[in-house]
Design an enzyme around this catalytic site. Structure first.
Site, PDB file in Angstrom:
ATOM      1  N   ARG A 249       0.868  11.459  -9.915  1.00  0.00           N
ATOM      2  CA  ARG A 249       1.073  10.265  -9.512  1.00  0.00           C
ATOM      3  C   ARG A 249       2.726  10.018  -9.871  1.00  0.00           C
ATOM      4  O   ARG A 249       3.406   9.182  -9.637  1.00  0.00           O
ATOM      5  CB  ARG A 249       0.442   9.311 -10.063  1.00  0.00           C
ATOM      6  CG  ARG A 249      -1.012   9.198  -9.301  1.00  0.00           C
ATOM      7  CD  ARG A 249      -1.653   7.696  -9.609  1.00  0.00           C
ATOM      8  NE  ARG A 249      -2.947   8.093  -9.722  1.00  0.00           N
ATOM      9  CZ  ARG A 249      -3.901   7.641  -8.414  1.00  0.00           C
ATOM     10  NH1 ARG A 249      -2.824   7.219  -7.359  1.00  0.00           N
ATOM     11  NH2 ARG A 249      -4.941   7.617  -8.280  1.00  0.00           N
TER      12      ARG A 249
ATOM     13  N   ASP B   8      -3.771   5.989   6.284  1.00  0.00           N
ATOM     14  CA  ASP B   8      -4.271   7.269   6.806  1.00  0.00           C
ATOM     15  C   ASP B   8      -5.247   6.875   7.986  1.00  0.00           C
ATOM     16  O   ASP B   8      -4.799   6.600   9.151  1.00  0.00           O
ATOM     17  CB  ASP B   8      -4.982   7.823   5.985  1.00  0.00           C
ATOM     18  CG  ASP B   8      -5.490   9.215   5.987  1.00  0.00           C
ATOM     19  OD1 ASP B   8      -4.726  10.055   6.848  1.00  0.00           O
ATOM     20  OD2 ASP B   8      -6.709   9.662   5.422  1.00  0.00           O
TER      21      ASP B   8
ATOM     22  N   GLU C  59       0.934  -1.161  -0.077  1.00  0.00           N
ATOM     23  CA  GLU C  59       0.169  -0.060   0.002  1.00  0.00           C
ATOM     24  C   GLU C  59       1.022   1.232   0.089  1.00  0.00           C
ATOM     25  O   GLU C  59       1.929   1.268   0.552  1.00  0.00           O
ATOM     26  CB  GLU C  59      -0.646   0.106   1.219  1.00  0.00           C
ATOM     27  CG  GLU C  59      -2.023   0.625   1.616  1.00  0.00           C
ATOM     28  CD  GLU C  59      -2.949   1.183   0.375  1.00  0.00           C
ATOM     29  OE1 GLU C  59      -2.488   1.475  -0.636  1.00  0.00           O
ATOM     30  OE2 GLU C  59      -4.125   1.302   0.797  1.00  0.00           O
ATOM     31  N   ASP C  60       0.332   2.319  -0.621  1.00  0.00           N
ATOM     32  CA  ASP C  60       1.069   3.568  -0.689  1.00  0.00           C
ATOM     33  C   ASP C  60       1.103   4.315   0.587  1.00  0.00           C
ATOM     34  O   ASP C  60       2.052   4.582   1.150  1.00  0.00           O
ATOM     35  CB  ASP C  60       0.546   4.451  -1.881  1.00  0.00           C
ATOM     36  CG  ASP C  60      -0.901   4.575  -1.546  1.00  0.00           C
ATOM     37  OD1 ASP C  60      -1.602   4.134  -0.800  1.00  0.00           O
ATOM     38  OD2 ASP C  60      -1.521   5.457  -2.524  1.00  0.00           O
TER      39      ASP C  60
ATOM     40  N   PHE D  43      -1.215  17.097   2.852  1.00  0.00           N
ATOM     41  CA  PHE D  43      -1.770  16.369   1.772  1.00  0.00           C
ATOM     42  C   PHE D  43      -0.535  16.136   0.698  1.00  0.00           C
ATOM     43  O   PHE D  43      -0.033  16.948   0.333  1.00  0.00           O
ATOM     44  CB  PHE D  43      -2.858  17.014   0.898  1.00  0.00           C
ATOM     45  CG  PHE D  43      -3.609  16.118  -0.082  1.00  0.00           C
ATOM     46  CD1 PHE D  43      -4.594  15.209   0.389  1.00  0.00           C
ATOM     47  CD2 PHE D  43      -3.170  16.032  -1.275  1.00  0.00           C
ATOM     48  CE1 PHE D  43      -5.280  14.475  -0.285  1.00  0.00           C
ATOM     49  CE2 PHE D  43      -3.794  15.048  -2.006  1.00  0.00           C
ATOM     50  CZ  PHE D  43      -4.896  14.328  -1.790  1.00  0.00           C
TER      51      PHE D  43
HETATM   52  P1  IMP Z   1      -7.178   4.924   4.748  1.00  0.00           P
HETATM   53  O1  IMP Z   1      -8.376   3.913   4.621  1.00  0.00           O
HETATM   54  O2  IMP Z   1      -7.916   6.309   5.398  1.00  0.00           O
HETATM   55  O3  IMP Z   1      -6.197   4.580   5.518  1.00  0.00           O
HETATM   56  O4  IMP Z   1      -7.025   5.544   3.411  1.00  0.00           O
HETATM   57  C1  IMP Z   1      -5.912   5.316   2.522  1.00  0.00           C
HETATM   58  C2  IMP Z   1      -5.917   5.701   1.447  1.00  0.00           C
HETATM   59  O5  IMP Z   1      -6.324   7.210   1.361  1.00  0.00           O
HETATM   60  C3  IMP Z   1      -4.512   5.562   0.645  1.00  0.00           C
HETATM   61  O6  IMP Z   1      -4.788   4.449  -0.171  1.00  0.00           O
HETATM   62  C4  IMP Z   1      -4.709   6.878  -0.326  1.00  0.00           C
HETATM   63  O7  IMP Z   1      -5.350   6.253  -1.739  1.00  0.00           O
HETATM   64  C5  IMP Z   1      -5.459   7.849   0.196  1.00  0.00           C
HETATM   65  N1  IMP Z   1      -4.647   8.971   0.940  1.00  0.00           N
HETATM   66  C6  IMP Z   1      -4.723   9.264   2.208  1.00  0.00           C
HETATM   67  N2  IMP Z   1      -3.650  10.116   2.500  1.00  0.00           N
HETATM   68  C7  IMP Z   1      -3.434  10.693   1.074  1.00  0.00           C
HETATM   69  C8  IMP Z   1      -2.741  11.727   0.680  1.00  0.00           C
HETATM   70  O8  IMP Z   1      -2.066  12.516   1.761  1.00  0.00           O
HETATM   71  N3  IMP Z   1      -2.347  12.018  -0.642  1.00  0.00           N
HETATM   72  C9  IMP Z   1      -2.928  11.133  -1.500  1.00  0.00           C
HETATM   73  N4  IMP Z   1      -3.741   9.905  -1.163  1.00  0.00           N
HETATM   74  C10 IMP Z   1      -3.939   9.776   0.461  1.00  0.00           C
HETATM   75 MG    MG Z   2      -4.903   4.014  -1.854  1.00  0.00          MG
END
Ligand code: IMP
Ligand code: MG
Length: 181
Positions: A164, A102, A98-99, A151
């Site tokens: 990207r 959050d 995963e990238d 962000f």
């Molecule tokens: P989570 O389910 O809230 O942990 O969401 C994770 C996903 O939110 C990641 O796979 C990203 O696609 C997106 N995301 C969270 N923070 C960022 C950011 O700072 N920039 C771009 N995408 C983000």
């Molecule tokens: Mg993602």
């Protein structure tokens, strides 16, 4: 010099490359010589996945997953997960790639789906972790960098599917997404 839409570079290409080499060492120390089935989370993980797998000495298979959240009314809906091509994961050692984590909801849900698919083991590696944003108990087995709550774009991360391709992780300038006054 970063692009004008980027307020500052948080992690440059060289810092990312070095950390990925370290992650690859940690991961191969854990799996030994076993085959790894890497599950890249679309779309953001594609750059990290490509660079990480080329540093790993293990044999790998690659599949992709898509996670979409739906909302009905004001309630956050269940996160839907799709494994592209419906692969058979029975007995596989799965590594979720995963990238960024959050709130932690995607990582948690993807882990459940992959475990339910009959895999032998499920671990996860994330490049970036916004730890202070966590809403559910979710922790990756391998983490590249802890990052501040800003962000971020680049190195796979997007804003409206842009940025990207940038070779670094940068903070997006507020002027790009703020409502004009
Ligand atoms: P989570 O389910 O809230 O942990 O969401 C994770 C996903 O939110 C990641 O796979 C990203 O696609 C997106 N995301 C969270 N923070 C960022 C950011 O700072 N920039 C771009 N995408 C983000
Ligand atoms: Mg993602």
């Amino acid at each position: 010099m970063p692009e004008p839409d980027i307020e500052r570079v948080l992690l440059d290409a060289e810092v990312i490359r070095e950390r990925i080499r370290g992650l690859a060492r940690e991961i191969s120390a854990t799996y030994g010589e076993r085959e790894i089935t890497a599950v890249g989370v679309l779309t953001g993980a594609f750059v990290f996945l490509a660079d990480l797998l080329r540093e790993l000495p293990n044999p790998t298979r690659v599949i992709f997953a898509r996670a979409c959240s739906y909302r009905d009314g004001s309630r956050p809906g269940e996160l839907e997960v799709e494994l592209v091509g419906r692969p058979d994961l029975t007995g596989r050692d799965v590594l979720l790639v995963e990238d960024i984590v959050d709130t932690g909801r995607s990582l948690l849900r993807l882990g459940q789906v992959l475990r339910d698919a009959g895999s032998r083991s499920v671990r996860s590696v994330v490049l970036l972790d916004k730890r202070e944003r966590r809403e559910v108990e979710a922790r990756a087995d391998f983490t590249g960098f802890e990052v501040p709550d800003e962000f971020l774009v680049g190195y796979g991360l997007d804003y409206a599917d842009r940025y990207r391709h940038l070779p670094y992780v940068g903070v997006l300038a507020r002027s790009v997404y703020a409502e004009p006054a």
